[in-house]
Design a protein around this motif. Structure first.
Motif, PDB file in Angstrom:
ATOM      1  N   ASP A  56       0.811  -1.211   0.000  1.00  0.00           N
ATOM      2  CA  ASP A  56       0.000   0.000   0.000  1.00  0.00           C
ATOM      3  C   ASP A  56       0.847   1.265   0.000  1.00  0.00           C
ATOM      4  O   ASP A  56       0.317   2.372   0.129  1.00  0.00           O
ATOM      5  CB  ASP A  56      -0.961   0.004   1.191  1.00  0.00           C
ATOM      6  CG  ASP A  56      -0.234  -0.013   2.540  1.00  0.00           C
ATOM      7  OD1 ASP A  56       1.014   0.057   2.563  1.00  0.00           O
ATOM      8  OD2 ASP A  56      -0.924  -0.106   3.578  1.00  0.00           O
ATOM      9  N   GLY A  57       2.201   1.114  -0.118  1.00  0.00           N
ATOM     10  CA  GLY A  57       3.083   2.269  -0.172  1.00  0.00           C
ATOM     11  C   GLY A  57       3.506   2.805   1.172  1.00  0.00           C
ATOM     12  O   GLY A  57       4.208   3.827   1.236  1.00  0.00           O
ATOM     13  N   SER A  58       3.128   2.139   2.260  1.00  0.00           N
ATOM     14  CA  SER A  58       3.556   2.569   3.593  1.00  0.00           C
ATOM     15  C   SER A  58       4.871   1.891   3.959  1.00  0.00           C
ATOM     16  O   SER A  58       5.213   0.829   3.437  1.00  0.00           O
ATOM     17  CB  SER A  58       2.490   2.241   4.639  1.00  0.00           C
ATOM     18  OG  SER A  58       2.287   0.835   4.720  1.00  0.00           O
ATOM     19  N   VAL A  59       5.622   2.520   4.883  1.00  0.00           N
ATOM     20  CA  VAL A  59       6.912   2.001   5.331  1.00  0.00           C
ATOM     21  C   VAL A  59       6.809   1.667   6.806  1.00  0.00           C
ATOM     22  O   VAL A  59       6.253   2.441   7.601  1.00  0.00           O
ATOM     23  CB  VAL A  59       8.039   3.025   5.095  1.00  0.00           C
ATOM     24  CG1 VAL A  59       9.375   2.483   5.590  1.00  0.00           C
ATOM     25  CG2 VAL A  59       8.124   3.383   3.615  1.00  0.00           C
TER      26      VAL A  59
ATOM     27  N   THR B  52       8.790  -4.766  17.564  1.00  0.00           N
ATOM     28  CA  THR B  52       7.930  -5.157  16.445  1.00  0.00           C
ATOM     29  C   THR B  52       7.746  -3.943  15.540  1.00  0.00           C
ATOM     30  O   THR B  52       7.951  -2.801  15.965  1.00  0.00           O
ATOM     31  CB  THR B  52       6.551  -5.661  16.939  1.00  0.00           C
ATOM     32  OG1 THR B  52       5.947  -4.648  17.746  1.00  0.00           O
ATOM     33  CG2 THR B  52       6.700  -6.944  17.764  1.00  0.00           C
ATOM     34  N   PRO B  53       7.364  -4.156  14.296  1.00  0.00           N
ATOM     35  CA  PRO B  53       7.287  -3.046  13.344  1.00  0.00           C
ATOM     36  C   PRO B  53       6.285  -1.972  13.741  1.00  0.00           C
ATOM     37  O   PRO B  53       5.196  -2.258  14.256  1.00  0.00           O
ATOM     38  CB  PRO B  53       6.870  -3.738  12.043  1.00  0.00           C
ATOM     39  CG  PRO B  53       7.380  -5.146  12.187  1.00  0.00           C
ATOM     40  CD  PRO B  53       7.182  -5.468  13.637  1.00  0.00           C
ATOM     41  N   VAL B  54       6.674  -0.705  13.491  1.00  0.00           N
ATOM     42  CA  VAL B  54       5.786   0.441  13.630  1.00  0.00           C
ATOM     43  C   VAL B  54       5.795   1.194  12.308  1.00  0.00           C
ATOM     44  O   VAL B  54       6.769   1.152  11.557  1.00  0.00           O
ATOM     45  CB  VAL B  54       6.219   1.386  14.773  1.00  0.00           C
ATOM     46  CG1 VAL B  54       6.071   0.705  16.118  1.00  0.00           C
ATOM     47  CG2 VAL B  54       7.656   1.863  14.574  1.00  0.00           C
ATOM     48  N   GLN B  55       4.706   1.889  12.020  1.00  0.00           N
ATOM     49  CA  GLN B  55       4.629   2.602  10.749  1.00  0.00           C
ATOM     50  C   GLN B  55       5.395   3.915  10.820  1.00  0.00           C
ATOM     51  O   GLN B  55       5.316   4.658  11.804  1.00  0.00           O
ATOM     52  CB  GLN B  55       3.164   2.870  10.376  1.00  0.00           C
ATOM     53  CG  GLN B  55       2.996   3.455   8.971  1.00  0.00           C
ATOM     54  CD  GLN B  55       1.547   3.501   8.519  1.00  0.00           C
ATOM     55  OE1 GLN B  55       0.675   2.955   9.178  1.00  0.00           O
ATOM     56  NE2 GLN B  55       1.302   4.134   7.379  1.00  0.00           N
ATOM     57  N   VAL B  56       6.164   4.197   9.761  1.00  0.00           N
ATOM     58  CA  VAL B  56       6.858   5.475   9.651  1.00  0.00           C
ATOM     59  C   VAL B  56       5.820   6.564   9.385  1.00  0.00           C
ATOM     60  O   VAL B  56       4.957   6.427   8.515  1.00  0.00           O
ATOM     61  CB  VAL B  56       7.901   5.419   8.519  1.00  0.00           C
ATOM     62  CG1 VAL B  56       8.574   6.787   8.345  1.00  0.00           C
ATOM     63  CG2 VAL B  56       8.940   4.337   8.813  1.00  0.00           C
ATOM     64  N   SER B  57       5.937   7.649  10.132  1.00  0.00           N
ATOM     65  CA  SER B  57       4.926   8.699  10.076  1.00  0.00           C
ATOM     66  C   SER B  57       4.982   9.478   8.760  1.00  0.00           C
ATOM     67  O   SER B  57       6.065   9.803   8.263  1.00  0.00           O
ATOM     68  CB  SER B  57       5.122   9.683  11.231  1.00  0.00           C
ATOM     69  OG  SER B  57       5.050   9.023  12.474  1.00  0.00           O
ATOM     70  N   GLY B  58       3.796   9.787   8.223  1.00  0.00           N
ATOM     71  CA  GLY B  58       3.680  10.768   7.167  1.00  0.00           C
ATOM     72  C   GLY B  58       4.170  10.350   5.803  1.00  0.00           C
ATOM     73  O   GLY B  58       4.376  11.210   4.934  1.00  0.00           O
ATOM     74  N   LEU B  59       4.360   9.074   5.570  1.00  0.00           N
ATOM     75  CA  LEU B  59       4.839   8.619   4.264  1.00  0.00           C
ATOM     76  C   LEU B  59       3.774   7.803   3.563  1.00  0.00           C
ATOM     77  O   LEU B  59       3.145   6.922   4.168  1.00  0.00           O
ATOM     78  CB  LEU B  59       6.102   7.761   4.408  1.00  0.00           C
ATOM     79  CG  LEU B  59       7.443   8.470   4.528  1.00  0.00           C
ATOM     80  CD1 LEU B  59       8.562   7.437   4.563  1.00  0.00           C
ATOM     81  CD2 LEU B  59       7.666   9.434   3.371  1.00  0.00           C
ATOM     82  N   SER B  60       3.596   8.049   2.270  1.00  0.00           N
ATOM     83  CA  SER B  60       2.697   7.244   1.441  1.00  0.00           C
ATOM     84  C   SER B  60       3.282   7.184   0.043  1.00  0.00           C
ATOM     85  O   SER B  60       4.213   7.916  -0.299  1.00  0.00           O
ATOM     86  CB  SER B  60       1.293   7.847   1.411  1.00  0.00           C
ATOM     87  OG  SER B  60       1.327   9.163   0.862  1.00  0.00           O
ATOM     88  N   SER B  61       2.747   6.304  -0.752  1.00  0.00           N
ATOM     89  CA  SER B  61       3.157   6.156  -2.157  1.00  0.00           C
ATOM     90  C   SER B  61       4.661   5.920  -2.294  1.00  0.00           C
ATOM     91  O   SER B  61       5.300   6.411  -3.224  1.00  0.00           O
ATOM     92  CB  SER B  61       2.752   7.401  -2.963  1.00  0.00           C
ATOM     93  OG  SER B  61       1.372   7.635  -2.877  1.00  0.00           O
ATOM     94  N   VAL B  62       5.225   5.178  -1.370  1.00  0.00           N
ATOM     95  CA  VAL B  62       6.660   4.861  -1.410  1.00  0.00           C
ATOM     96  C   VAL B  62       6.891   3.678  -2.331  1.00  0.00           C
ATOM     97  O   VAL B  62       6.117   2.709  -2.347  1.00  0.00           O
ATOM     98  CB  VAL B  62       7.195   4.576   0.009  1.00  0.00           C
ATOM     99  CG1 VAL B  62       8.643   4.091  -0.039  1.00  0.00           C
ATOM    100  CG2 VAL B  62       7.065   5.825   0.875  1.00  0.00           C
TER     101      VAL B  62
ATOM    102  N   ALA C  38      22.363   4.796  10.919  1.00  0.00           N
ATOM    103  CA  ALA C  38      21.362   5.266  11.877  1.00  0.00           C
ATOM    104  C   ALA C  38      20.392   6.236  11.205  1.00  0.00           C
ATOM    105  O   ALA C  38      19.869   7.147  11.831  1.00  0.00           O
ATOM    106  CB  ALA C  38      22.041   5.921  13.066  1.00  0.00           C
ATOM    107  N   CYS C  39      20.190   6.035   9.935  1.00  0.00           N
ATOM    108  CA  CYS C  39      19.215   6.852   9.206  1.00  0.00           C
ATOM    109  C   CYS C  39      18.502   5.967   8.200  1.00  0.00           C
ATOM    110  O   CYS C  39      18.930   4.837   7.928  1.00  0.00           O
ATOM    111  CB  CYS C  39      19.896   8.029   8.506  1.00  0.00           C
ATOM    112  SG  CYS C  39      20.922   7.571   7.098  1.00  0.00           S
ATOM    113  N   SER C  40      17.422   6.505   7.644  1.00  0.00           N
ATOM    114  CA  SER C  40      16.614   5.743   6.695  1.00  0.00           C
ATOM    115  C   SER C  40      16.201   6.644   5.540  1.00  0.00           C
ATOM    116  O   SER C  40      16.080   7.862   5.703  1.00  0.00           O
ATOM    117  CB  SER C  40      15.366   5.174   7.383  1.00  0.00           C
ATOM    118  OG  SER C  40      15.715   4.387   8.509  1.00  0.00           O
ATOM    119  N   LEU C  41      15.962   6.014   4.376  1.00  0.00           N
ATOM    120  CA  LEU C  41      15.575   6.744   3.178  1.00  0.00           C
ATOM    121  C   LEU C  41      14.364   6.077   2.542  1.00  0.00           C
ATOM    122  O   LEU C  41      14.201   4.852   2.636  1.00  0.00           O
ATOM    123  CB  LEU C  41      16.711   6.762   2.158  1.00  0.00           C
ATOM    124  CG  LEU C  41      18.057   7.371   2.570  1.00  0.00           C
ATOM    125  CD1 LEU C  41      19.066   7.189   1.455  1.00  0.00           C
ATOM    126  CD2 LEU C  41      17.896   8.837   2.911  1.00  0.00           C
ATOM    127  N   ALA C  42      13.561   6.888   1.864  1.00  0.00           N
ATOM    128  CA  ALA C  42      12.421   6.358   1.116  1.00  0.00           C
ATOM    129  C   ALA C  42      12.279   7.127  -0.183  1.00  0.00           C
ATOM    130  O   ALA C  42      12.463   8.351  -0.230  1.00  0.00           O
ATOM    131  CB  ALA C  42      11.141   6.466   1.936  1.00  0.00           C
TER     132      ALA C  42
END
Length: 857
Positions: free
Chosen positions: A276-279, A300-310, A318-322
């Motif tokens: 669904d495009g969420s991370v 356990t997994p949590v949803q990354v805030s404010g991201l869609s259509s990824v 210690a960082c992440s990219l989408a």
């Protein structure tokens, strides 16, 4: 009753049964009616004789009807099975025949009655993308009339082979959906149910139908074709996502989410992209790299805030990219080096857009830098640039993206700790950044500020980077690797360290040995000197500064009887009593009156009638036939014993010593054994290595109290050994790794006996470990074992002596700082321990500057 077959018809049917069984039709007898009814002439029947019907019975006029069908699943993975069942009806023919057929996979043995048939089907490991699965059952009555049922099934598509690697281990996804792993395994990150590191690939247990893999620092992820994520290895930060902190030796299912399309793994956290495009993210979150607005780690997994259509994700240290569908890039977490690309160094707990970048199609994140590939084939980078990993011709870090110089037509990218790779559309691989371990694959260890082509690779289809090594997948399915190999992560069957002895190549008829920091030496019976290992300062004496993985002869030297290796310099004693030297000379340790490094041997000034030598880190000792000791080189700790702290470029006499019979040199201290069996010491004493009960350095020799009737001495970096005439061993000085062998880690200012050592005839000392040779020809070792220098098959340090594995009939031992050599009575050389520069002489080194093939089965 059935019609009786004539002998010719029976013979024909038996022949067909044999042919059918050879073709895989193992149930011919069960299907004979159907086969013969559909092929009457091949069964010796007349097509018009009514087929295999009861004698005199009427023929059916209608086809059977399939009244019921069932299947236990519509999608199955490799190694699973599906059950298929049909029920048919024919009022005119109570007995029906069933034939199961499929274009892929295999059937179990059908279980059939007159009106039903049930069978199990097992898929192949994967299905070619363009090939659908078709399973058909044909039901036939006695009049050769039939009905068919086609079952629809989907199974795991064959993935594109892929690679993933991090600092110490590597993963390979094969085209059949299986996963293979090699390298370090101390946390179970290879997934083979053990903690045994592997220098060649092993299959990960319990996962199949995999379509993607990702390697973290000490954990691994696999994505199955059903959208489920599996994880194994280290779990101290919850990076496996199974709700615990328990490390796993085999894969476990990550607790939600489902319908995952892509995965990424970093040092201590993991990411997943859903359909669904969420991370979603889990594991360590100290810098906000999970993107949920907090710094709380998650099990356990949590949803990354404010991201869609990824559409794509990447994980840095210690960082992440989408990457979003519009080609924009978003980042969160640590930003100390500008790796978020937002024009600041401010860490972000939720995603922010990378400035000035559009049209991106692929992402990769390194230790503190990031790289993006645009749709036009150009490559852009930002973040840390200390080693040129941004490829823009500078070492200036960038807080917004800059274009990598000279690259076009790129189809894939990968980023390591300090280097990056790009794959061109033509199948060539390009590299830039740090190259200290040869990870750029250009045949050097010179770092590059702009891309250079990886040597000897063509037709590459995929690339991956570890911290200091690189991988490439060739179009023929072979994997290639280069760079650092400290944990076997190149998968070529070799290791940086060698924890059990192996034979040095090409050396026989050896009379004497010596080992320096990263180089080794041998004198052969014909008086020639041979050298191998590191040659940065010319310490191999061959006129070059090229390191050697196998021994090379030192030119223009003959009639030599002894060699001694210092840290980066070498001494040799000729039969006429003259001394020759080469290598580093910064402190005058070559004794030629200069401070100039020498790549070929020069004669030490003013020395003759010398009987033995010793070499410290940067100082040298020689024993004259009259029992007087001479010294030169570094004297910062008084190790020359002339009463001063002044460096000497030519030999000076050690004060107050006479009747000396043996010498030893530690890093910054010196030992002498006198004819009366007493031991004398001078130089550095910070760890009690002079054995005088104090920690004060000595500019002049002082006798070690309590030692008498000694026959040999040896010196490590900050510890010392002495061998008693009764075969016992005594030790003093530093003991942080157990190098004194007394069962403790307590340093000793005066000598203590090494327990359990009897019948010893020789001793040797490395940096922080010790060796002993017994009268029976066995070798024993204790102390530091981090590089396998104890030779017991492990890298576990030992507080008391253990036997060196696989060695017998040994006549001499020498200890380098972290590697050891042994001379057998057959005059062959054996070596173990640290091998980064090829100092074991076995033809390999710790790293590979050019690609080497990974040994995938």
């Amino acid at each position: 009753m059935m019609k009786t077959m004539t002998p010719p018809r029976l013979e024909t049917l038996l022949t067909l049964a044999l042919l059918a069984s050879l073709a895989g039709c193992t149930n011919f007898a069960q299907e004979e009616i159907s086969f013969c009814e559909r092929n009457p002439s091949r069964c010796g029947q007349d097509p018009g004789d009514g087929g295999l019907l009861p004698d005199g019975g009427p023929s059916d006029t209608t086809a059977p009807v399939i009244v019921q069908s069932a299947q236990s699943a519509t999608h199955i993975l490799a190694h699973e099975t599906v059950s298929l069942r049909v029920t048919a009806q024919d009022d005119e023919s109570p007995r029906l025949a069933f034939l199961w057929e499929s274009n892929l996979g295999s059937f179990g043995t059908p279980s059939s009655t007159d009106t039903t048939s049930e069978v199990t089907w097992t898929p192949p490991p994967c299905s070619p993308a363009s090939t659908g699965v078709s399973i058909t059952v044909t039901v036939t009555n006695g009049s050769r009339l039939s009905a068919t049922k086609v079952f629809s099934l989907s199974t795991n598509p064959c993935p594109a082979p892929a690679l993933s690697t991090r600092a110490r281990h590597s993963l390979a996804l094969r085209g059949d959906g299986t996963v293979w792993a090699w390298g370090a395994n101390d946390d179970g990150q290879l997934g083979d149910g053990t903690k045994t590191s592997r220098v060649t690939p092993v299959q990960v247990l319990g996962v199949a139908s995999v379509i993607a893999v990702a390697a973290g620092a000490s954990h691994s992820l696999a994505l199955r074709s059903d959208g489920a994520v599996w994880a194994w290895g280290a779990n101290g930060n919850g990076q496996l996502g199974d709700g615990t902190n328990t490390s796993r030796l085999t894969p476990v299912l990550v607790s939600s989410p489902s319908n995952v399309l892509a995965i990424a793994a970093s040092s201590f956290h993991s990411l997943a992209l859903r359909g669904d495009g969420s991370v979603w993210a889990w594991g360590s979150n100290g810098a906000g790299q999970l993107g949920d607005g907090t710094t709380a780690s998650r099990l356990t997994p949590v949803q990354v805030s404010g991201l869609s259509s990824v559409t794509a994700i990447a994980a840095g240290h210690a960082c992440s990219l989408a990457l979003r569908s519009g080609g924009t890039v978003w980042a969160w977490g640590d930003n100390s080096k500008g790796q978020l690309g937002d024009g600041t160094n401010t860490p972000r707990l939720t995603p922010v857009q990378v400035s000035g970048l559009s049209g991106a199609t692929t992402l990769s994140a390194g230790l503190a830098s990031a790289v993006a590939l645009r749709g036009d084939g150009s490559v852009w980078a930002w973040g840390a640039n200390d080693d040129g990993q941004l490829g823009d011709g500078t070492k200036a870090s960038r807080v917004t993206p800059v274009q990598v110089s000279g690259l076009s037509g790129v189809t894939a990218i990968a980023t390591g700790n300090g280097h990056s790779l790009a794959l061109s559309g033509e199948g060539t691989v390009w590299a830039w950044g740090f190259n200290g371990s040869g990870q750029l694959g250009d045949g050097t260890n010179t770092s590059r500020l702009t891309p250079v082509q990886v040597s000897g690779l063509s037709g590459a289809t995929a690339i991956a980077t570890g911290s200091a090594h690189s991988l490439a997948l060739s179009g023929d399915g072979t994997a290639w690797a280069w760079g650092f190999n400290g944990n076997g992560q190149l998968g070529n069957g070799m290791l940086t360290r060698q924890s059990t002895p192996l034979q040095s190549q090409g050396l026989t008829d050896v009379a004497a040995l010596s080992a320096g920091a990263s180089h080794s030496l041998a004198v052969r019976n014909n008086g020639t000197v041979w050298a191998w290992g590191d040659n940065s300062y010319g310490q191999l004496g061959d006129g070059m500064t090229t390191s050697r993985l196998i021994p090379v002869q030192v030119p223009n030297l003959g009639n030599m009887t002894r060699v001694e290796a210092g840290l980066y310099h070498t001494l040799a004693l000729r039969s006429d009593g003259t001394v020759w030297s080469w290598g580093s000379n910064i402190f005058g340790q070559l004794g030629d009156g200069t401070g100039t490094d020498r790549r070929t041997p020069v004669q030490v000034s003013g020395l003759a009638s010398v009987t033995t030598l010793a070499a410290g880190a940067s100082h040298s000792l020689a024993l004259h036939t009259d029992g007087i000791v001479w010294a030169w080189g570094d004297n910062g700790e008084g190790q020359l014993g002339d009463g001063t702290g002044i460096d000497r470029r030519t030999p000076v006499q050690v004060s107050g010593l006479a009747s000396v019979t043996a010498l030893a040199a530690g890093a910054f201290h010196s030992l002498a054994l006198r004819a009366n069996g007493t031991v004398w010491a001078w130089g550095a004493n910070g760890e009690g290595q002079l054995g005088d009960g104090a920690n004060t350095s000595r500019l002049l020799p002082a006798q070690i109290a309590g030692l008498s009737d000694m026959v040999a001495v040896a010196a490590g970096t900050s510890h010392s050994l002495a061998l008693h005439s009764d075969g016992t061993v005594w030790a003093w000085g530093s003991n942080e790794t157990g190098q004194l062998g007394d069962g403790t880690n307590d340093s000793r200012l005066t000598p203590v006996q090494v327990p359990g050592m009897q019948g010893v005839i020789a001793v040797a000392a490395g940096n922080t470990y010790s060796l002993a040779l017994t009268v029976g020809g066995t070798a024993w070792a204790w102390g530091d074992n981090s590089e396998g220098q104890l030779g017991d098959g492990t890298n576990i340090s030992r507080l008391t002596p253990v036997q060196v594995s696989g060695l017998a009939r040994i006549s001499a031992l020498v200890a380098g700082p972290s590697h050891a050599l042994a001379l057998s009575d057959s005059e062959t050389v054996w070596a173990w321990g640290y091998n980064w520069n090829g100092q074991l002489g076995n033809g390999v080194a710790s790293y590979h500057w050019l690609p080497t093939q990974t040994l995938l089965p």
